[in-house]
Scaffold this motif. Structure first.
Motif, short mmCIF file in Angstrom:
data_model
loop_
_atom_site.label_atom_id
_atom_site.label_comp_id
_atom_site.label_asym_id
_atom_site.label_seq_id
_atom_site.Cartn_x
_atom_site.Cartn_y
_atom_site.Cartn_z
N VAL A 53 65.32 81.55 37.08
CA VAL A 53 66.55 80.94 37.58
C VAL A 53 67.16 79.87 38.56
N LEU A 54 66.01 79.43 39.52
CA LEU A 54 66.26 78.24 40.24
C LEU A 54 66.35 76.92 39.57
N THR A 55 65.09 77.15 38.04
CA THR A 55 64.78 75.82 37.95
C THR A 55 65.55 75.23 37.06
N ILE A 56 66.61 76.64 36.68
CA ILE A 56 67.53 76.15 35.30
C ILE A 56 68.63 75.18 36.23
N VAL A 57 69.05 75.92 37.10
CA VAL A 57 69.79 75.38 38.28
C VAL A 57 69.65 73.70 38.53
N THR A 58 68.55 74.09 38.91
CA THR A 58 68.36 72.42 39.67
C THR A 58 68.38 70.87 38.41
N LEU A 229 62.80 68.36 33.56
CA LEU A 229 63.09 69.10 32.49
C LEU A 229 60.98 69.64 33.11
N THR A 230 60.13 68.74 33.48
CA THR A 230 59.44 69.10 34.06
C THR A 230 58.67 71.07 34.04
N TYR A 231 59.55 71.01 35.00
CA TYR A 231 59.44 71.98 35.80
C TYR A 231 59.92 73.11 34.33
N LEU A 232 61.09 73.05 34.18
CA LEU A 232 62.39 73.73 33.29
C LEU A 232 61.15 74.50 32.48
N VAL A 233 60.28 73.51 31.91
CA VAL A 233 59.39 74.03 30.98
C VAL A 233 58.31 74.57 31.23
N PHE A 234 57.75 73.90 32.23
CA PHE A 234 56.57 75.02 33.08
C PHE A 234 56.82 76.41 32.66
N ASN A 235 57.98 76.70 34.44
CA ASN A 235 58.55 77.78 34.19
C ASN A 235 58.61 79.03 32.75
N LEU A 375 49.37 71.41 28.83
CA LEU A 375 49.97 72.77 29.34
C LEU A 375 49.20 73.06 27.98
N PHE A 376 50.27 72.50 27.05
CA PHE A 376 49.83 73.82 25.53
C PHE A 376 48.48 73.62 25.42
N VAL A 377 47.76 72.39 25.70
CA VAL A 377 45.79 72.96 25.31
C VAL A 377 45.45 73.40 25.92
N GLY A 378 45.93 73.72 27.10
CA GLY A 378 45.48 74.77 27.91
C GLY A 378 45.48 76.12 28.56
N VAL A 379 46.65 76.39 27.30
CA VAL A 379 46.89 78.05 27.39
C VAL A 379 45.46 78.58 27.19
N PRO A 380 44.38 78.47 27.10
CA PRO A 380 43.87 79.56 27.07
C PRO A 380 42.59 79.79 28.46
N PHE A 381 43.07 78.80 29.12
CA PHE A 381 42.74 78.15 30.38
C PHE A 381 43.56 80.02 31.20
N GLY A 382 44.41 79.80 31.36
CA GLY A 382 45.89 80.62 32.76
C GLY A 382 45.93 80.09 33.14
N PRO A 383 46.33 80.78 34.42
CA PRO A 383 47.60 79.75 35.28
C PRO A 383 47.17 78.61 35.67
N ILE A 384 45.95 78.57 35.87
CA ILE A 384 44.70 76.75 36.04
C ILE A 384 45.86 75.59 35.83
N ALA A 385 46.33 76.25 33.86
CA ALA A 385 46.55 74.62 33.55
C ALA A 385 48.26 74.64 33.75
N VAL A 386 48.67 75.03 34.08
CA VAL A 386 49.91 74.55 35.42
C VAL A 386 49.82 73.59 35.75
N GLY A 387 48.68 73.20 36.68
CA GLY A 387 47.87 72.65 38.09
C GLY A 387 47.65 71.20 37.25
N VAL A 388 46.58 71.95 36.20
CA VAL A 388 45.80 70.44 35.57
C VAL A 388 47.46 69.94 35.29
N SER A 389 48.43 70.61 34.46
CA SER A 389 48.92 69.44 32.98
C SER A 389 49.77 68.62 34.17
#
Length: 492
Positions: A53-58, A229-235, A375-389
Protein backbone atom coordinates in the motif's frame (compact mmCIF):
# COMPACT_ATOMS: atom_id res chain seq x y z
CA UNK A 1 41.93 31.83 -3.90
CA UNK A 2 40.27 29.18 -6.10
CA UNK A 3 42.10 26.35 -4.36
CA UNK A 4 41.08 27.47 -0.91
CA UNK A 5 37.39 27.63 -1.60
CA UNK A 6 36.84 23.91 -2.33
CA UNK A 7 38.69 22.99 0.87
CA UNK A 8 36.50 25.36 2.83
CA UNK A 9 33.45 23.91 1.06
CA UNK A 10 34.39 20.42 2.20
CA UNK A 11 34.69 21.69 5.76
CA UNK A 12 31.30 23.44 5.51
CA UNK A 13 29.63 20.29 4.26
CA UNK A 14 31.07 18.35 7.21
CA UNK A 15 29.75 21.04 9.53
CA UNK A 16 26.31 21.02 7.92
CA UNK A 17 26.15 17.26 8.10
CA UNK A 18 26.98 17.44 11.79
CA UNK A 19 23.86 19.28 12.95
CA UNK A 20 21.66 17.87 10.22
CA UNK A 21 22.90 14.43 11.24
CA UNK A 22 21.47 14.98 14.72
CA UNK A 23 18.02 15.21 13.13
CA UNK A 24 18.67 12.09 11.05
CA UNK A 25 19.95 10.11 14.03
CA UNK A 26 16.94 11.17 16.09
CA UNK A 27 14.51 10.03 13.40
CA UNK A 28 16.37 6.77 12.87
CA UNK A 29 16.27 5.99 16.59
CA UNK A 30 12.56 6.77 16.69
CA UNK A 31 11.87 4.56 13.68
CA UNK A 32 14.01 1.76 15.11
CA UNK A 33 12.24 1.83 18.47
CA UNK A 34 8.80 1.99 16.84
CA UNK A 35 9.70 -0.88 14.50
CA UNK A 36 10.87 -2.95 17.47
CA UNK A 37 7.49 -2.36 19.15
CA UNK A 38 5.33 -2.86 16.06
CA UNK A 39 7.15 -6.03 14.95
CA UNK A 40 6.17 -7.65 18.25
CA UNK A 41 2.50 -6.66 17.89
CA UNK A 42 1.95 -7.16 14.16
CA UNK A 43 2.65 -10.11 11.85
CA UNK A 44 4.97 -10.32 8.83
CA UNK A 45 1.82 -10.38 6.67
CA UNK A 46 0.76 -7.03 8.12
CA UNK A 47 4.15 -5.60 7.17
CA UNK A 48 3.77 -7.09 3.70
CA UNK A 49 0.33 -5.54 3.19
CA UNK A 50 1.51 -2.13 4.38
CA UNK A 51 4.57 -2.36 2.11
CA UNK A 52 2.38 -2.81 -0.96
CA UNK A 53 0.00 0.00 0.00
CA UNK A 54 2.66 2.52 1.02
CA UNK A 55 4.83 1.82 -2.01
CA UNK A 56 1.90 2.63 -4.30
CA UNK A 57 1.25 5.80 -2.32
CA UNK A 58 4.93 6.74 -2.60
CA UNK A 59 4.74 6.46 -6.38
CA UNK A 60 1.53 8.52 -6.40
CA UNK A 61 3.21 11.18 -4.26
CA UNK A 62 5.86 11.67 -6.95
CA UNK A 63 3.25 13.66 -8.90
CA UNK A 64 2.57 15.99 -5.97
CA UNK A 65 5.01 18.50 -4.53
CA UNK A 66 8.37 16.77 -4.87
CA UNK A 67 9.14 17.72 -8.52
CA UNK A 68 8.35 21.35 -7.70
CA UNK A 69 10.66 21.31 -4.70
CA UNK A 70 13.68 20.98 -6.98
CA UNK A 71 12.30 23.42 -9.55
CA UNK A 72 11.66 26.08 -6.89
CA UNK A 73 14.95 25.52 -5.08
CA UNK A 74 17.13 25.98 -8.16
CA UNK A 75 15.46 29.09 -9.64
CA UNK A 76 17.63 32.20 -9.57
CA UNK A 77 14.59 34.47 -9.39
CA UNK A 78 11.63 33.21 -7.40
CA UNK A 79 8.35 35.02 -6.75
CA UNK A 80 5.51 34.07 -4.43
CA UNK A 81 3.36 33.45 -7.51
CA UNK A 82 5.74 30.60 -8.46
CA UNK A 83 5.16 28.96 -5.08
CA UNK A 84 1.38 29.42 -5.27
CA UNK A 85 1.23 28.01 -8.80
CA UNK A 86 3.32 25.01 -7.78
CA UNK A 87 0.98 24.33 -4.86
CA UNK A 88 -2.10 24.66 -7.12
CA UNK A 89 -0.66 22.13 -9.57
CA UNK A 90 0.31 19.81 -6.71
CA UNK A 91 -3.15 19.85 -5.17
CA UNK A 92 -4.81 19.31 -8.55
CA UNK A 93 -2.60 16.28 -9.19
CA UNK A 94 -3.17 15.10 -5.63
CA UNK A 95 -6.94 15.13 -5.97
CA UNK A 96 -6.71 13.10 -9.18
CA UNK A 97 -4.48 10.40 -7.69
CA UNK A 98 -6.58 10.22 -4.51
CA UNK A 99 -9.67 9.63 -6.68
CA UNK A 100 -7.78 6.91 -8.58
CA UNK A 101 -6.76 5.25 -5.32
CA UNK A 102 -10.36 4.14 -4.67
CA UNK A 103 -10.76 1.73 -7.63
CA UNK A 104 -7.09 0.79 -7.35
CA UNK A 105 -7.65 -0.18 -3.71
CA UNK A 106 -10.45 -2.56 -4.68
CA UNK A 107 -8.28 -4.06 -7.44
CA UNK A 108 -5.43 -4.57 -4.98
CA UNK A 109 -7.76 -6.19 -2.46
CA UNK A 110 -8.99 -8.65 -5.09
CA UNK A 111 -5.50 -9.44 -6.39
CA UNK A 112 -4.07 -10.32 -2.97
CA UNK A 113 -7.29 -11.55 -1.31
CA UNK A 114 -6.94 -8.96 1.46
CA UNK A 115 -10.24 -6.99 1.66
CA UNK A 116 -8.80 -4.35 4.00
CA UNK A 117 -6.61 -3.05 1.18
CA UNK A 118 -9.70 -1.45 -0.39
CA UNK A 119 -9.82 1.02 2.49
CA UNK A 120 -6.13 1.19 3.35
CA UNK A 121 -5.03 2.64 0.00
CA UNK A 122 -7.42 5.65 -0.18
CA UNK A 123 -6.72 6.57 3.44
CA UNK A 124 -2.96 6.30 2.93
CA UNK A 125 -3.28 8.39 -0.25
CA UNK A 126 -4.53 11.33 1.83
CA UNK A 127 -0.90 11.84 2.90
CA UNK A 128 -0.19 13.14 -0.61
CA UNK A 129 -1.77 16.56 -0.10
CA UNK A 130 0.14 17.15 3.14
CA UNK A 131 3.46 15.85 1.83
CA UNK A 132 3.10 18.05 -1.26
CA UNK A 133 2.63 21.15 0.87
CA UNK A 134 5.61 20.12 2.99
CA UNK A 135 7.85 19.61 -0.07
CA UNK A 136 7.08 23.06 -1.42
CA UNK A 137 7.73 24.69 1.95
CA UNK A 138 11.00 22.76 2.17
CA UNK A 139 12.08 24.35 -1.12
CA UNK A 140 11.73 27.78 0.52
CA UNK A 141 13.80 26.59 3.48
CA UNK A 142 16.54 25.34 1.18
CA UNK A 143 16.71 28.67 -0.64
CA UNK A 144 17.05 30.49 2.68
CA UNK A 145 19.44 27.87 4.13
CA UNK A 146 17.14 27.41 7.12
CA UNK A 147 17.99 23.74 7.48
CA UNK A 148 17.55 23.89 11.24
CA UNK A 149 13.84 24.62 10.75
CA UNK A 150 13.49 21.63 8.41
CA UNK A 151 15.33 19.43 10.91
CA UNK A 152 13.05 20.57 13.73
CA UNK A 153 9.91 19.90 11.68
CA UNK A 154 11.11 16.47 10.54
CA UNK A 155 12.12 15.28 13.99
CA UNK A 156 9.07 16.66 15.79
CA UNK A 157 6.73 15.23 13.15
CA UNK A 158 8.25 11.78 13.65
CA UNK A 159 7.82 12.04 17.42
CA UNK A 160 4.14 12.88 16.92
CA UNK A 161 3.43 10.46 14.09
CA UNK A 162 5.26 7.43 15.48
CA UNK A 163 3.81 7.99 18.94
CA UNK A 164 0.27 8.03 17.56
CA UNK A 165 0.93 4.95 15.39
CA UNK A 166 2.26 2.91 18.33
CA UNK A 167 -0.74 3.99 20.40
CA UNK A 168 -3.27 2.77 17.84
CA UNK A 169 -1.28 -0.48 17.43
CA UNK A 170 -1.71 -1.16 21.15
CA UNK A 171 -5.40 -0.34 20.71
CA UNK A 172 -5.64 -3.29 18.31
CA UNK A 173 -5.78 -1.42 14.99
CA UNK A 174 -3.41 -3.91 13.31
CA UNK A 175 -2.03 -2.91 9.92
CA UNK A 176 -3.71 0.50 10.22
CA UNK A 177 -0.93 1.46 12.63
CA UNK A 178 1.67 1.06 9.87
CA UNK A 179 -0.43 3.19 7.52
CA UNK A 180 -0.86 5.73 10.31
CA UNK A 181 2.89 6.30 10.56
CA UNK A 182 3.01 7.83 7.07
CA UNK A 183 -0.24 9.77 7.50
CA UNK A 184 0.47 11.29 10.91
CA UNK A 185 4.08 12.22 10.09
CA UNK A 186 3.04 13.93 6.83
CA UNK A 187 0.32 15.97 8.50
CA UNK A 188 2.53 17.06 11.41
CA UNK A 189 5.46 17.96 9.14
CA UNK A 190 3.33 20.08 6.81
CA UNK A 191 1.76 21.97 9.70
CA UNK A 192 5.08 22.60 11.46
CA UNK A 193 6.82 23.82 8.29
CA UNK A 194 3.93 26.12 7.45
CA UNK A 195 4.05 27.61 10.96
CA UNK A 196 7.79 28.23 10.53
CA UNK A 197 7.33 29.85 7.12
CA UNK A 198 4.05 31.80 7.55
CA UNK A 199 2.03 33.52 6.17
CA UNK A 200 -0.11 30.67 4.91
CA UNK A 201 0.75 29.49 1.40
CA UNK A 202 -2.42 29.06 -0.65
CA UNK A 203 -2.82 27.57 -4.15
CA UNK A 204 -3.27 30.03 -7.02
CA UNK A 205 -3.00 28.95 -10.64
CA UNK A 206 -0.71 30.80 -13.06
CA UNK A 207 -0.12 29.43 -16.54
CA UNK A 208 2.91 31.67 -17.03
CA UNK A 209 4.58 30.55 -13.80
CA UNK A 210 3.89 26.92 -14.60
CA UNK A 211 5.59 27.32 -17.98
CA UNK A 212 8.65 28.72 -16.20
CA UNK A 213 8.77 25.74 -13.83
CA UNK A 214 7.70 23.06 -16.31
CA UNK A 215 11.02 21.86 -17.75
CA UNK A 216 12.87 21.35 -14.49
CA UNK A 217 9.80 20.01 -12.69
CA UNK A 218 9.08 17.59 -15.54
CA UNK A 219 12.59 16.14 -15.51
CA UNK A 220 12.56 15.88 -11.73
CA UNK A 221 9.19 14.11 -11.92
CA UNK A 222 10.51 11.45 -14.27
CA UNK A 223 13.66 10.95 -12.15
CA UNK A 224 11.65 10.57 -8.95
CA UNK A 225 9.23 8.24 -10.71
CA UNK A 226 12.09 6.02 -11.87
CA UNK A 227 13.48 5.87 -8.33
CA UNK A 228 10.18 4.99 -6.72
CA UNK A 229 9.09 2.52 -9.39
CA UNK A 230 12.02 0.41 -8.23
CA UNK A 231 10.32 -0.11 -4.88
CA UNK A 232 6.94 -0.65 -6.49
CA UNK A 233 8.26 -3.36 -8.80
CA UNK A 234 10.29 -4.94 -5.99
CA UNK A 235 7.32 -5.19 -3.68
CA UNK A 236 4.89 -6.47 -6.29
CA UNK A 237 7.32 -9.05 -7.71
CA UNK A 238 8.21 -10.33 -4.24
CA UNK A 239 4.55 -10.29 -3.16
CA UNK A 240 3.39 -12.11 -6.30
CA UNK A 241 6.20 -14.68 -6.45
CA UNK A 242 6.95 -15.37 -2.79
CA UNK A 243 3.81 -14.21 -0.98
CA UNK A 244 3.03 -11.50 1.55
CA UNK A 245 4.94 -13.19 4.39
CA UNK A 246 8.23 -13.05 2.48
CA UNK A 247 7.42 -9.51 1.45
CA UNK A 248 7.08 -8.74 5.15
CA UNK A 249 10.66 -9.94 5.72
CA UNK A 250 11.89 -7.73 2.89
CA UNK A 251 9.90 -4.81 4.26
CA UNK A 252 11.52 -5.28 7.67
CA UNK A 253 14.97 -5.04 6.04
CA UNK A 254 13.88 -1.90 4.18
CA UNK A 255 12.55 -0.36 7.40
CA UNK A 256 15.97 -0.78 9.02
CA UNK A 257 18.08 0.53 6.12
CA UNK A 258 15.90 3.00 4.23
CA UNK A 259 15.45 5.51 7.08
CA UNK A 260 19.24 5.88 7.17
CA UNK A 261 19.51 5.93 3.38
CA UNK A 262 16.67 8.43 3.00
CA UNK A 263 18.05 10.74 5.68
CA UNK A 264 21.53 10.72 4.14
CA UNK A 265 20.16 11.39 0.64
CA UNK A 266 18.03 14.30 1.84
CA UNK A 267 20.73 15.89 3.98
CA UNK A 268 23.59 15.50 1.51
CA UNK A 269 21.53 16.58 -1.51
CA UNK A 270 19.83 19.56 0.11
CA UNK A 271 22.94 20.96 1.74
CA UNK A 272 25.24 20.37 -1.22
CA UNK A 273 22.63 21.68 -3.68
CA UNK A 274 22.34 24.86 -1.67
CA UNK A 275 26.09 25.38 -1.75
CA UNK A 276 26.48 24.44 -5.42
CA UNK A 277 23.68 26.83 -6.33
CA UNK A 278 25.79 29.81 -5.26
CA UNK A 279 28.47 28.86 -7.77
CA UNK A 280 26.24 27.65 -10.60
CA UNK A 281 27.20 30.56 -12.87
CA UNK A 282 30.89 29.64 -12.80
CA UNK A 283 31.20 26.19 -14.40
CA UNK A 284 34.89 25.74 -13.58
CA UNK A 285 34.47 26.80 -9.97
CA UNK A 286 31.41 24.59 -9.54
CA UNK A 287 33.19 21.57 -11.02
CA UNK A 288 36.16 22.09 -8.72
CA UNK A 289 33.89 22.40 -5.70
CA UNK A 290 31.86 19.36 -6.78
CA UNK A 291 35.04 17.27 -6.93
CA UNK A 292 36.00 18.26 -3.39
CA UNK A 293 32.55 17.93 -1.87
CA UNK A 294 31.86 14.58 -3.60
CA UNK A 295 35.13 13.13 -2.38
CA UNK A 296 34.66 14.35 1.19
CA UNK A 297 31.10 13.02 1.24
CA UNK A 298 32.23 9.49 0.35
CA UNK A 299 34.44 9.44 3.43
CA UNK A 300 31.38 10.11 5.57
CA UNK A 301 28.78 7.98 3.83
CA UNK A 302 30.75 4.82 3.03
CA UNK A 303 31.67 3.80 6.61
CA UNK A 304 28.12 4.45 7.79
CA UNK A 305 26.62 1.89 5.43
CA UNK A 306 29.47 -0.65 5.46
CA UNK A 307 29.15 -0.59 9.24
CA UNK A 308 25.37 -1.00 9.02
CA UNK A 309 25.78 -4.00 6.71
CA UNK A 310 28.27 -5.56 9.12
CA UNK A 311 26.01 -5.31 12.19
CA UNK A 312 22.77 -6.61 10.61
CA UNK A 313 23.18 -10.13 12.15
CA UNK A 314 22.88 -8.50 15.59
CA UNK A 315 20.67 -5.54 14.67
CA UNK A 316 17.78 -7.39 12.99
CA UNK A 317 17.12 -9.88 15.85
CA UNK A 318 17.46 -7.11 18.44
CA UNK A 319 15.00 -4.79 16.69
CA UNK A 320 12.54 -7.23 15.15
CA UNK A 321 12.70 -10.06 17.65
CA UNK A 322 12.66 -13.78 16.80
CA UNK A 323 11.38 -15.08 13.48
CA UNK A 324 12.83 -12.37 11.21
CA UNK A 325 16.12 -14.03 10.18
CA UNK A 326 15.21 -13.85 6.48
CA UNK A 327 15.61 -10.07 6.69
CA UNK A 328 19.28 -10.13 7.74
CA UNK A 329 20.94 -10.75 4.37
CA UNK A 330 18.50 -8.50 2.54
CA UNK A 331 19.30 -5.63 4.91
CA UNK A 332 23.05 -6.19 4.50
CA UNK A 333 22.86 -5.94 0.70
CA UNK A 334 20.63 -2.88 0.86
CA UNK A 335 23.22 -1.18 3.07
CA UNK A 336 26.11 -2.13 0.76
CA UNK A 337 24.18 -0.71 -2.19
CA UNK A 338 23.76 2.59 -0.37
CA UNK A 339 27.49 2.73 0.39
CA UNK A 340 28.33 2.31 -3.28
CA UNK A 341 25.58 4.38 -4.88
CA UNK A 342 24.87 7.37 -2.66
CA UNK A 343 28.26 9.15 -2.87
CA UNK A 344 28.04 9.30 -6.68
CA UNK A 345 24.79 11.24 -6.37
CA UNK A 346 26.80 14.33 -5.44
CA UNK A 347 27.95 14.50 -9.07
CA UNK A 348 24.34 14.56 -10.24
CA UNK A 349 23.54 17.16 -7.59
CA UNK A 350 26.22 19.46 -9.00
CA UNK A 351 24.80 18.99 -12.50
CA UNK A 352 21.30 19.67 -11.20
CA UNK A 353 22.55 22.94 -9.72
CA UNK A 354 23.46 23.90 -13.29
CA UNK A 355 19.88 23.10 -14.39
CA UNK A 356 20.97 19.76 -15.90
CA UNK A 357 18.82 17.24 -13.99
CA UNK A 358 18.55 14.93 -16.98
CA UNK A 359 21.75 13.11 -15.99
CA UNK A 360 20.25 12.16 -12.65
CA UNK A 361 17.22 10.90 -14.56
CA UNK A 362 19.32 8.75 -16.89
CA UNK A 363 21.18 7.40 -13.86
CA UNK A 364 17.93 6.41 -12.16
CA UNK A 365 16.62 4.69 -15.29
CA UNK A 366 19.85 2.75 -15.76
CA UNK A 367 19.89 1.72 -12.11
CA UNK A 368 16.24 0.69 -12.32
CA UNK A 369 16.96 -1.47 -15.39
CA UNK A 370 19.95 -3.12 -13.74
CA UNK A 371 17.92 -3.88 -10.63
CA UNK A 372 15.11 -5.44 -12.67
CA UNK A 373 17.47 -7.75 -14.53
CA UNK A 374 19.06 -9.06 -11.35
CA UNK A 375 15.71 -9.30 -9.56
CA UNK A 376 14.19 -11.58 -12.19
CA UNK A 377 17.36 -13.61 -12.74
CA UNK A 378 17.71 -14.09 -8.99
CA UNK A 379 14.18 -15.37 -8.31
CA UNK A 380 15.41 -18.94 -7.59
CA UNK A 381 17.67 -17.62 -4.81
CA UNK A 382 14.82 -16.31 -2.68
CA UNK A 383 14.45 -13.02 -0.77
CA UNK A 384 18.19 -12.32 -0.82
CA UNK A 385 17.79 -11.51 -4.54
CA UNK A 386 15.92 -8.34 -3.59
CA UNK A 387 18.92 -7.02 -1.70
CA UNK A 388 21.38 -8.09 -4.40
CA UNK A 389 19.28 -6.44 -7.10
CA UNK A 390 19.30 -3.15 -5.21
CA UNK A 391 23.08 -3.37 -4.84
CA UNK A 392 23.33 -3.95 -8.59
CA UNK A 393 21.17 -0.91 -9.35
CA UNK A 394 23.23 1.32 -7.07
CA UNK A 395 26.45 0.03 -8.63
CA UNK A 396 25.15 0.88 -12.12
CA UNK A 397 24.37 4.44 -11.02
CA UNK A 398 27.84 4.84 -9.50
CA UNK A 399 29.45 3.52 -12.68
CA UNK A 400 27.45 5.97 -14.77
CA UNK A 401 28.59 8.87 -12.56
CA UNK A 402 32.21 7.85 -12.99
CA UNK A 403 31.80 7.32 -16.74
CA UNK A 404 30.37 10.81 -17.43
CA UNK A 405 32.47 12.85 -19.87
CA UNK A 406 35.13 15.02 -18.25
CA UNK A 407 33.61 18.20 -19.69
CA UNK A 408 30.37 17.55 -17.80
CA UNK A 409 31.73 16.39 -14.46
CA UNK A 410 34.62 18.86 -14.56
CA UNK A 411 37.24 16.36 -13.39
CA UNK A 412 38.83 13.34 -15.12
CA UNK A 413 37.21 9.92 -15.00
CA UNK A 414 40.28 8.28 -13.50
CA UNK A 415 40.43 10.86 -10.73
CA UNK A 416 36.73 10.27 -10.04
CA UNK A 417 37.30 6.53 -9.87
CA UNK A 418 40.18 6.74 -7.39
CA UNK A 419 38.48 9.41 -5.29
CA UNK A 420 35.57 6.98 -4.73
CA UNK A 421 37.63 3.77 -4.53
CA UNK A 422 39.91 4.79 -1.67
CA UNK A 423 37.20 5.69 0.88
CA UNK A 424 35.13 2.67 -0.19
CA UNK A 425 38.15 0.42 0.35
CA UNK A 426 38.86 1.89 3.80
CA UNK A 427 35.19 1.53 4.78
CA UNK A 428 35.17 -2.06 3.47
CA UNK A 429 38.16 -2.97 5.64
CA UNK A 430 36.43 -1.50 8.67
CA UNK A 431 33.16 -3.27 7.80
CA UNK A 432 34.88 -6.63 7.39
CA UNK A 433 36.56 -6.30 10.79
CA UNK A 434 33.25 -5.35 12.40
CA UNK A 435 31.45 -8.28 10.72
CA UNK A 436 34.05 -10.73 12.09
CA UNK A 437 33.73 -9.19 15.55
CA UNK A 438 29.92 -9.45 15.42
CA UNK A 439 30.12 -13.12 14.47
CA UNK A 440 32.54 -13.81 17.33
CA UNK A 441 30.80 -11.76 20.02
CA UNK A 442 27.10 -12.36 19.28
CA UNK A 443 26.92 -15.90 20.64
CA UNK A 444 28.97 -14.96 23.71
CA UNK A 445 27.45 -11.68 24.92
CA UNK A 446 24.17 -11.22 23.02
CA UNK A 447 22.96 -8.75 20.39
CA UNK A 448 22.72 -5.57 22.46
CA UNK A 449 26.15 -5.80 24.08
CA UNK A 450 27.66 -6.82 20.76
CA UNK A 451 26.36 -3.64 19.14
CA UNK A 452 27.50 -1.55 22.10
CA UNK A 453 31.04 -2.89 21.59
CA UNK A 454 31.44 -3.03 17.83
CA UNK A 455 29.83 0.30 16.85
CA UNK A 456 32.30 2.56 18.71
CA UNK A 457 35.14 0.17 17.96
CA UNK A 458 34.33 0.32 14.25
CA UNK A 459 34.17 4.13 14.32
CA UNK A 460 37.55 4.31 16.06
CA UNK A 461 39.07 1.84 13.59
CA UNK A 462 37.82 3.90 10.67
CA UNK A 463 39.34 7.07 12.12
CA UNK A 464 42.67 5.25 12.45
CA UNK A 465 42.44 4.09 8.82
CA UNK A 466 41.45 7.59 7.73
CA UNK A 467 44.38 9.20 9.52
CA UNK A 468 46.80 6.63 8.09
CA UNK A 469 45.66 6.49 4.46
CA UNK A 470 43.69 9.73 3.89
CA UNK A 471 45.24 12.32 6.19
CA UNK A 472 43.91 15.29 4.19
CA UNK A 473 40.29 14.20 4.69
CA UNK A 474 41.00 13.33 8.32
CA UNK A 475 42.27 16.87 8.90
CA UNK A 476 39.16 18.37 7.29
CA UNK A 477 37.00 16.18 9.50
CA UNK A 478 38.81 17.44 12.60
CA UNK A 479 38.59 21.06 11.49
CA UNK A 480 34.84 20.69 10.99
CA UNK A 481 34.24 20.09 14.68
CA UNK A 482 35.59 16.78 15.89
CA UNK A 483 36.11 16.45 19.67
CA UNK A 484 39.06 18.32 21.10
CA UNK A 485 40.89 15.18 22.24
CA UNK A 486 40.97 13.92 18.64
CA UNK A 487 42.41 17.21 17.42
CA UNK A 488 45.08 17.13 20.12
CA UNK A 489 45.95 13.54 19.21
CA UNK A 490 46.25 14.44 15.53
CA UNK A 491 48.71 17.22 16.27
CA UNK A 492 51.05 15.12 18.37
Amino acid sequence: MGAASPARSGSKVFGWLGWAGADAIGRILLLTVSTAILSRILSPQDFGVSALVLTIVTVMAVFVGAPFEEALAQRRSLRRSHVEAALAASWAAGLVVIALSVPLGFALAAAYARPEMAGLLPVAALTILFSGHGDITTALARRRRRFNDVAFANLTAHVIGLGMAVAIAFAGAGVWALIGVRLFVSIARAVLLQVKFGPLILPRWSTQRMRELARFAGLSLIELLADNLTYLVFNNVVGAVYGLTTLGYVNMAIRLVEPVRGAVIAIAHNLAFSFFGRESRDGARLAETAATVSTRTVYLIAPMFFGLAAVTPALVPMVAGPGWDEAIHVAAFLALGAAVGLPARMIFTSLSARARPEFGLVSSLLGFSGSLVVLFVGVPFGPIAVGVSRLAGDAVQAAFAIALPDRLAGWPRLARFWSFLRPLALAAVMGLCVAVAVRWLEAAVGDLLTLAIVVPAGALLYLVLLRTFARDSFDVFLAAGAPAFLRRGANT
